[in-house]
Scaffold this motif. Structure first.
Motif, PDB file in Angstrom:
ATOM      1  N   MET A   1       0.667  -1.241   0.025  1.00 59.91           N
ATOM      2  CA  MET A   1      -0.527   0.136  -0.135  1.00 59.91           C
ATOM      3  C   MET A   1       0.490   1.582   0.274  1.00 59.91           C
ATOM      4  O   MET A   1       0.158   1.628  -0.540  1.00 59.91           O
ATOM      5  N   TRP A   2       1.913   1.281   0.514  1.00 60.75           N
ATOM      6  CA  TRP A   2       2.525   2.084   0.724  1.00 60.75           C
ATOM      7  C   TRP A   2       3.799   2.698  -0.251  1.00 60.75           C
ATOM      8  O   TRP A   2       4.518   3.483  -0.489  1.00 60.75           O
ATOM      9  N   THR A   3       3.778   1.668  -1.026  1.00 61.06           N
ATOM     10  CA  THR A   3       4.529   1.177  -1.641  1.00 61.06           C
ATOM     11  C   THR A   3       3.922   2.096  -3.015  1.00 61.06           C
ATOM     12  O   THR A   3       5.240   2.466  -4.531  1.00 61.06           O
ATOM     13  N   ASP A   4       2.611   2.121  -3.152  1.00 62.38           N
ATOM     14  CA  ASP A   4       2.222   2.870  -4.606  1.00 62.38           C
ATOM     15  C   ASP A   4       2.358   4.530  -4.992  1.00 62.38           C
ATOM     16  O   ASP A   4       2.231   5.581  -3.569  1.00 62.38           O
ATOM     17  N   PRO A   5       2.922   4.883  -4.699  1.00 57.26           N
ATOM     18  CA  PRO A   5       2.974   6.435  -5.468  1.00 57.26           C
ATOM     19  C   PRO A   5       2.148   7.702  -5.691  1.00 57.26           C
ATOM     20  O   PRO A   5       1.960   8.359  -4.960  1.00 57.26           O
ATOM     21  N   ASN A   6       0.817   6.878  -5.659  1.00 51.42           N
ATOM     22  CA  ASN A   6      -0.289   7.660  -6.186  1.00 51.42           C
ATOM     23  C   ASN A   6       0.023   7.726  -4.342  1.00 51.42           C
ATOM     24  O   ASN A   6      -0.568   9.134  -3.892  1.00 51.42           O
ATOM     25  N   ARG A   8       2.013   7.864  -1.878  1.00 54.11           N
ATOM     26  CA  ARG A   8       2.439   8.439  -1.314  1.00 54.11           C
ATOM     27  C   ARG A   8       2.447   9.672  -1.413  1.00 54.11           C
ATOM     28  O   ARG A   8       2.851  10.416  -0.606  1.00 54.11           O
ATOM     29  N   ALA A   9       1.987  10.239  -2.888  1.00 49.84           N
ATOM     30  CA  ALA A   9       2.318  11.564  -3.310  1.00 49.84           C
ATOM     31  C   ALA A   9       0.510  12.352  -3.041  1.00 49.84           C
ATOM     32  O   ALA A   9       0.816  13.791  -2.275  1.00 49.84           O
ATOM     33  N   VAL A  10      -0.227  11.641  -2.453  1.00 49.15           N
ATOM     34  CA  VAL A  10      -1.622  12.194  -1.747  1.00 49.15           C
ATOM     35  C   VAL A  10      -1.126  12.431  -0.233  1.00 49.15           C
ATOM     36  O   VAL A  10      -1.223  13.732   0.862  1.00 49.15           O
ATOM     37  N   LEU A  11      -0.811  11.516   0.313  1.00 46.99           N
ATOM     38  CA  LEU A  11      -0.104  11.115   2.085  1.00 46.99           C
ATOM     39  C   LEU A  11       1.044  12.745   1.912  1.00 46.99           C
ATOM     40  O   LEU A  11       0.712  13.673   3.263  1.00 46.99           O
ATOM     41  N   LEU A  12       2.245  12.437   1.621  1.00 44.83           N
ATOM     42  CA  LEU A  12       2.806  14.150   1.305  1.00 44.83           C
ATOM     43  C   LEU A  12       2.110  15.377   1.000  1.00 44.83           C
ATOM     44  O   LEU A  12       1.954  15.966   2.060  1.00 44.83           O
ATOM     45  N   LEU A  13       0.980  15.338   0.445  1.00 46.83           N
ATOM     46  CA  LEU A  13       0.877  16.631   0.294  1.00 46.83           C
ATOM     47  C   LEU A  13      -0.472  16.744   0.516  1.00 46.83           C
ATOM     48  O   LEU A  13      -0.583  18.504   1.176  1.00 46.83           O
ATOM     49  N   LEU A  14      -1.174  15.691   2.038  1.00 43.52           N
ATOM     50  CA  LEU A  14      -1.765  15.783   3.215  1.00 43.52           C
ATOM     51  C   LEU A  14      -0.669  16.310   4.441  1.00 43.52           C
ATOM     52  O   LEU A  14      -1.843  17.525   5.040  1.00 43.52           O
ATOM     53  N   LEU A  15       0.289  16.276   4.709  1.00 42.56           N
ATOM     54  CA  LEU A  15       1.517  16.363   5.274  1.00 42.56           C
ATOM     55  C   LEU A  15       1.684  17.654   4.781  1.00 42.56           C
ATOM     56  O   LEU A  15       1.826  18.425   6.122  1.00 42.56           O
ATOM     57  N   ALA A  16       1.879  17.897   3.980  1.00 42.71           N
ATOM     58  CA  ALA A  16       2.458  19.682   3.564  1.00 42.71           C
ATOM     59  C   ALA A  16       1.146  20.870   3.784  1.00 42.71           C
ATOM     60  O   ALA A  16       1.580  21.875   4.089  1.00 42.71           O
ATOM     61  N   LEU A  17       0.128  20.100   3.437  1.00 41.31           N
ATOM     62  CA  LEU A  17      -1.213  20.986   3.638  1.00 41.31           C
ATOM     63  C   LEU A  17      -1.074  21.694   5.703  1.00 41.31           C
ATOM     64  O   LEU A  17      -1.422  22.603   5.863  1.00 41.31           O
ATOM     65  N   ALA A  18      -1.130  19.962   6.108  1.00 43.39           N
ATOM     66  CA  ALA A  18      -1.115  20.017   7.621  1.00 43.39           C
ATOM     67  C   ALA A  18      -0.363  21.312   8.145  1.00 43.39           C
ATOM     68  O   ALA A  18       0.056  21.597   9.093  1.00 43.39           O
ATOM     69  N   ALA A  19       0.804  20.946   7.917  1.00 44.78           N
ATOM     70  CA  ALA A  19       2.144  21.590   8.361  1.00 44.78           C
ATOM     71  C   ALA A  19       1.942  22.780   8.006  1.00 44.78           C
ATOM     72  O   ALA A  19       2.719  24.147   8.092  1.00 44.78           O
TER      73      ALA A  19
END
Length: 75
Positions: A1-6, A8-19
């Motif tokens: 699940m975490w190896t899927d690039p999509n 990871r991209a969504v998770l990184l986007l959500l983390l960036a928005l939260a930060a």
């Protein structure tokens, strides 16, 4: 699940928005009061003068953001 690039991209986007929101709440802890519109509530024909203090913000026109309050900022 975490190896899927999509995923990871969504998770990184959500983390960036939260930060970004965390930084926003720390830099600008106040927002305009929703009850009085930021101190703009006036009586008709009052020539821009307040006719009473807002019960929510006490007439200041601002309130503290929820995240800023959770992080320990005091009004």
């Amino acid at each position: 699940m975490w190896t899927d690039p999509n995923v990871r991209a969504v998770l990184l986007l959500l983390l960036a928005l939260a930060a970004a929101y965390l930084a926003y709440a720390l830099i600008w802890p106040y927002t305009h009061c929703g009850a009085c519109g930021g101190g703009k509530k006036t009586a008709p024909n009052s020539k821009g003068k307040y006719w009473r203090k807002c019960g929510r913000c006490g007439g200041t026109g601002k309130k503290i953001r929820l995240l800023a309050r959770a992080l320990g900022r005091k009004p």
